[in-house]
Scaffold this motif. Structure first.
Motif, PDB file in Angstrom:
ATOM      1  N   ASN A  18     -27.868 -16.808   6.377  1.00 16.70           N
ATOM      2  CA  ASN A  18     -26.488 -17.009   6.831  1.00 16.70           C
ATOM      3  C   ASN A  18     -26.394 -17.239   8.339  1.00 16.70           C
ATOM      4  OD1 ASN A  18     -27.113 -14.445   7.831  1.00 16.70           O
ATOM      5  ND2 ASN A  18     -25.029 -13.699   7.588  1.00 16.70           N
ATOM      6  N   CYS A  19     -27.535 -17.379   9.015  1.00 16.82           N
ATOM      7  CA  CYS A  19     -27.539 -17.469  10.477  1.00 16.82           C
ATOM      8  C   CYS A  19     -27.710 -18.923  10.931  1.00 16.82           C
ATOM      9  CB  CYS A  19     -28.658 -16.601  11.057  1.00 16.82           C
ATOM     10  SG  CYS A  19     -28.589 -16.487  12.845  1.00 16.82           S
ATOM     11  N   THR A  20     -26.761 -19.397  11.743  1.00 21.68           N
ATOM     12  CA  THR A  20     -26.838 -20.760  12.270  1.00 21.68           C
ATOM     13  C   THR A  20     -27.664 -20.761  13.552  1.00 21.68           C
ATOM     14  OG1 THR A  20     -24.657 -21.279  11.379  1.00 21.68           O
ATOM     15  CG2 THR A  20     -25.471 -22.725  13.122  1.00 21.68           C
ATOM     16  N   LEU A  21     -28.610 -21.673  13.608  1.00 26.11           N
ATOM     17  CA  LEU A  21     -29.443 -21.825  14.799  1.00 26.11           C
ATOM     18  C   LEU A  21     -28.888 -22.962  15.644  1.00 26.11           C
ATOM     19  CD1 LEU A  21     -32.011 -21.489  16.554  1.00 26.11           C
ATOM     20  CD2 LEU A  21     -33.216 -22.928  14.901  1.00 26.11           C
ATOM     21  N   VAL A  22     -28.441 -22.633  16.859  1.00 28.20           N
ATOM     22  CA  VAL A  22     -28.018 -23.664  17.804  1.00 28.20           C
ATOM     23  C   VAL A  22     -29.200 -23.923  18.743  1.00 28.20           C
ATOM     24  CG1 VAL A  22     -26.377 -24.298  19.622  1.00 28.20           C
ATOM     25  CG2 VAL A  22     -25.602 -22.904  17.683  1.00 28.20           C
ATOM     26  N   ALA A  23     -29.756 -25.114  18.644  1.00 29.83           N
ATOM     27  CA  ALA A  23     -30.902 -25.468  19.487  1.00 29.83           C
ATOM     28  C   ALA A  23     -30.379 -25.875  20.864  1.00 29.83           C
ATOM     29  CB  ALA A  23     -31.677 -26.624  18.851  1.00 29.83           C
ATOM     30  N   VAL A  24     -30.708 -25.065  21.863  1.00 28.21           N
ATOM     31  CA  VAL A  24     -30.165 -25.297  23.207  1.00 28.21           C
ATOM     32  C   VAL A  24     -31.035 -26.311  23.936  1.00 28.21           C
ATOM     33  CG1 VAL A  24     -29.531 -24.218  25.397  1.00 28.21           C
ATOM     34  CG2 VAL A  24     -29.168 -22.982  23.250  1.00 28.21           C
ATOM     35  N   SER A  25     -30.448 -27.498  24.141  1.00 30.43           N
ATOM     36  CA  SER A  25     -31.241 -28.623  24.657  1.00 30.43           C
ATOM     37  C   SER A  25     -30.970 -28.916  26.125  1.00 30.43           C
ATOM     38  CB  SER A  25     -30.950 -29.867  23.811  1.00 30.43           C
ATOM     39  OG  SER A  25     -29.552 -30.015  23.584  1.00 30.43           O
ATOM     40  N   LYS A  26     -30.340 -27.964  26.833  1.00 38.80           N
ATOM     41  CA  LYS A  26     -30.016 -28.211  28.256  1.00 38.80           C
ATOM     42  C   LYS A  26     -31.270 -28.517  29.065  1.00 38.80           C
ATOM     43  CE  LYS A  26     -29.982 -23.311  29.500  1.00 38.80           C
ATOM     44  NZ  LYS A  26     -29.225 -22.173  29.994  1.00 38.80           N
ATOM     45  N   THR A  27     -31.141 -29.477  29.956  1.00 34.04           N
ATOM     46  CA  THR A  27     -32.213 -29.988  30.842  1.00 34.04           C
ATOM     47  C   THR A  27     -33.316 -30.759  30.097  1.00 34.04           C
ATOM     48  OG1 THR A  27     -33.820 -28.145  30.911  1.00 34.04           O
ATOM     49  CG2 THR A  27     -31.900 -27.950  32.366  1.00 34.04           C
ATOM     50  N   LYS A  28     -33.229 -30.805  28.786  1.00 36.03           N
ATOM     51  CA  LYS A  28     -34.261 -31.520  28.018  1.00 36.03           C
ATOM     52  C   LYS A  28     -33.809 -32.966  27.759  1.00 36.03           C
ATOM     53  CE  LYS A  28     -37.004 -28.066  27.720  1.00 36.03           C
ATOM     54  NZ  LYS A  28     -38.288 -28.111  28.402  1.00 36.03           N
ATOM     55  N   PRO A  29     -34.745 -33.906  27.674  1.00 39.62           N
ATOM     56  CA  PRO A  29     -34.354 -35.302  27.455  1.00 39.62           C
ATOM     57  C   PRO A  29     -33.810 -35.539  26.041  1.00 39.62           C
ATOM     58  CG  PRO A  29     -36.742 -35.082  27.367  1.00 39.62           C
ATOM     59  CD  PRO A  29     -36.202 -33.750  27.791  1.00 39.62           C
ATOM     60  N   ALA A  30     -33.029 -36.602  25.908  1.00 42.21           N
ATOM     61  CA  ALA A  30     -32.458 -36.960  24.608  1.00 42.21           C
ATOM     62  C   ALA A  30     -33.556 -37.167  23.561  1.00 42.21           C
ATOM     63  CB  ALA A  30     -31.609 -38.219  24.754  1.00 42.21           C
ATOM     64  N   SER A  31     -34.742 -37.592  24.009  1.00 43.45           N
ATOM     65  CA  SER A  31     -35.843 -37.832  23.059  1.00 43.45           C
ATOM     66  C   SER A  31     -36.267 -36.531  22.361  1.00 43.45           C
ATOM     67  CB  SER A  31     -37.042 -38.468  23.775  1.00 43.45           C
ATOM     68  OG  SER A  31     -37.431 -37.656  24.881  1.00 43.45           O
ATOM     69  N   ASP A  32     -36.185 -35.396  23.085  1.00 42.67           N
ATOM     70  CA  ASP A  32     -36.508 -34.101  22.476  1.00 42.67           C
ATOM     71  C   ASP A  32     -35.475 -33.730  21.405  1.00 42.67           C
ATOM     72  OD1 ASP A  32     -38.641 -33.931  24.162  1.00 42.67           O
ATOM     73  OD2 ASP A  32     -38.030 -32.084  25.177  1.00 42.67           O
ATOM     74  N   VAL A  33     -34.219 -33.995  21.726  1.00 40.90           N
ATOM     75  CA  VAL A  33     -33.136 -33.715  20.766  1.00 40.90           C
ATOM     76  C   VAL A  33     -33.343 -34.570  19.518  1.00 40.90           C
ATOM     77  CG1 VAL A  33     -30.630 -33.752  20.369  1.00 40.90           C
ATOM     78  CG2 VAL A  33     -31.518 -33.133  22.630  1.00 40.90           C
ATOM     79  N   LEU A  34     -33.685 -35.830  19.744  1.00 44.24           N
ATOM     80  CA  LEU A  34     -33.896 -36.755  18.626  1.00 44.24           C
ATOM     81  C   LEU A  34     -35.045 -36.289  17.730  1.00 44.24           C
ATOM     82  CD1 LEU A  34     -32.670 -39.341  17.508  1.00 44.24           C
ATOM     83  CD2 LEU A  34     -34.326 -40.639  18.856  1.00 44.24           C
ATOM     84  N   GLU A  35     -36.071 -35.744  18.347  1.00 43.88           N
ATOM     85  CA  GLU A  35     -37.209 -35.218  17.584  1.00 43.88           C
ATOM     86  C   GLU A  35     -36.759 -34.085  16.648  1.00 43.88           C
ATOM     87  OE1 GLU A  35     -41.295 -33.584  19.140  1.00 43.88           O
ATOM     88  OE2 GLU A  35     -40.652 -35.258  20.401  1.00 43.88           O
ATOM     89  N   ALA A  36     -35.949 -33.178  17.209  1.00 40.43           N
ATOM     90  CA  ALA A  36     -35.438 -32.057  16.403  1.00 40.43           C
ATOM     91  C   ALA A  36     -34.460 -32.566  15.340  1.00 40.43           C
ATOM     92  CB  ALA A  36     -34.747 -31.043  17.316  1.00 40.43           C
ATOM     93  N   TYR A  37     -33.667 -33.553  15.701  1.00 42.98           N
ATOM     94  CA  TYR A  37     -32.717 -34.164  14.757  1.00 42.98           C
ATOM     95  C   TYR A  37     -33.469 -34.816  13.592  1.00 42.98           C
ATOM     96  CZ  TYR A  37     -29.364 -37.602  12.929  1.00 42.98           C
ATOM     97  OH  TYR A  37     -28.567 -38.362  12.097  1.00 42.98           O
ATOM     98  N   ASN A  38     -34.534 -35.524  13.921  1.00 40.01           N
ATOM     99  CA  ASN A  38     -35.337 -36.193  12.883  1.00 40.01           C
ATOM    100  C   ASN A  38     -36.038 -35.193  11.963  1.00 40.01           C
ATOM    101  OD1 ASN A  38     -34.606 -38.778  13.630  1.00 40.01           O
ATOM    102  ND2 ASN A  38     -36.288 -39.004  15.086  1.00 40.01           N
TER     103      ASN A  38
END
Length: 222
Positions: A18-38
């Motif tokens: 029941n726990c939502t994980l918010v991946a904190v992407s501050k200071t990280k490039p959009a490519s890192d976010v995309l990796e986690a999104y993929n």
């Protein structure tokens, strides 16, 4: 699999269902976010409005963006048309501004009230009197473009786990009290507490949303 998706998978397996994980992407490039999104992740948190709007523009539109940092009233207009959840509502004035701006774009925006639970002075947040003033005000009942869905808090940055535990317990107690009372525009289902260093303790004390950055993306870029 990449390092980021490995970390994400391990983390998710260790969290309660029941726990939502918010991946904190501050200071990280959009490519890192995309990796986690993929790798199938959709909830991402940013501290700064400028970084949030930039990434939201570049990245897939079904990402659920969480504004987790201190939000100034004059910056609300930049995020109202896409933000999924605003964690740091630390004043009634800010709540009114979110409602006003959300109305202009015909949205209802979910918000968490940020409580000051730490013993450090540097953390933002409401005290109990300010919380009561918001929850019991006639104005809140008339705000049709926001919905208060929970509380958020940050514990003191300390090695003293007993202190951190006490602070989390105080927030959970408050959360339960509000959940069991009857307020219009308030639907308490999210308790956002716990970051990379203390999320396990937070979960033990009842958190159902954690904000984790370095344990997924590695240490922060300065």
């Amino acid at each position: 699999m990449s390092e980021i998706s490995n970390q994400l998978e391990d983390l998710k397996e260790s969290l309660p269902k029941n726990c939502t994980l918010v991946a904190v992407s501050k200071t990280k490039p959009a490519s890192d976010v995309l990796e986690a999104y993929n790798a199938g992740h959709l909830d991402f948190g940013e501290n700064k409005v400028q970084e949030l709007t930039q990434k939201a523009e570049e990245l897939p539109k079904d990402i659920r963006w969480h504004m987790i940092g201190h939000l100034q009233r004059n910056k609300v207009k930049y995020i109202v048309d896409f933000v999924h959840l605003i964690h740091g509502v630390d004043s009634f004035k800010l709540l009114k501004e979110i409602n006003k701006r959300a109305k202009q774009v015909d949205r209802v925006i979910d918000c968490l009230l940020q409580m000051h639970i730490a013993e450090e002075d540097t953390k933002f947040g409401l005290d109990k009197a300010e919380l009561d003033e918001i929850l019991n005000s006639q104005e809140l009942k008339e705000m049709t473009n926001i919905r208060i869905v929970g509380l958020m808090g940050m514990a003191t940055f300390t090695e003293d786990s007993e202190q951190v535990k006490r602070e989390f317990q105080s927030l959970k107690k408050l959360f339960d009290e509000i959940k069991n009372s009857d307020h219009i525009n308030v639907q308490m289902d999210t308790l956002s507490m716990g970051m990379s260093g203390d999320y396990q303790l937070a979960i033990e004390e009842g958190s159902n949303m954690v904000r984790i950055g370095s344990a997924i993306f590695g240490s922060r870029n300065q």
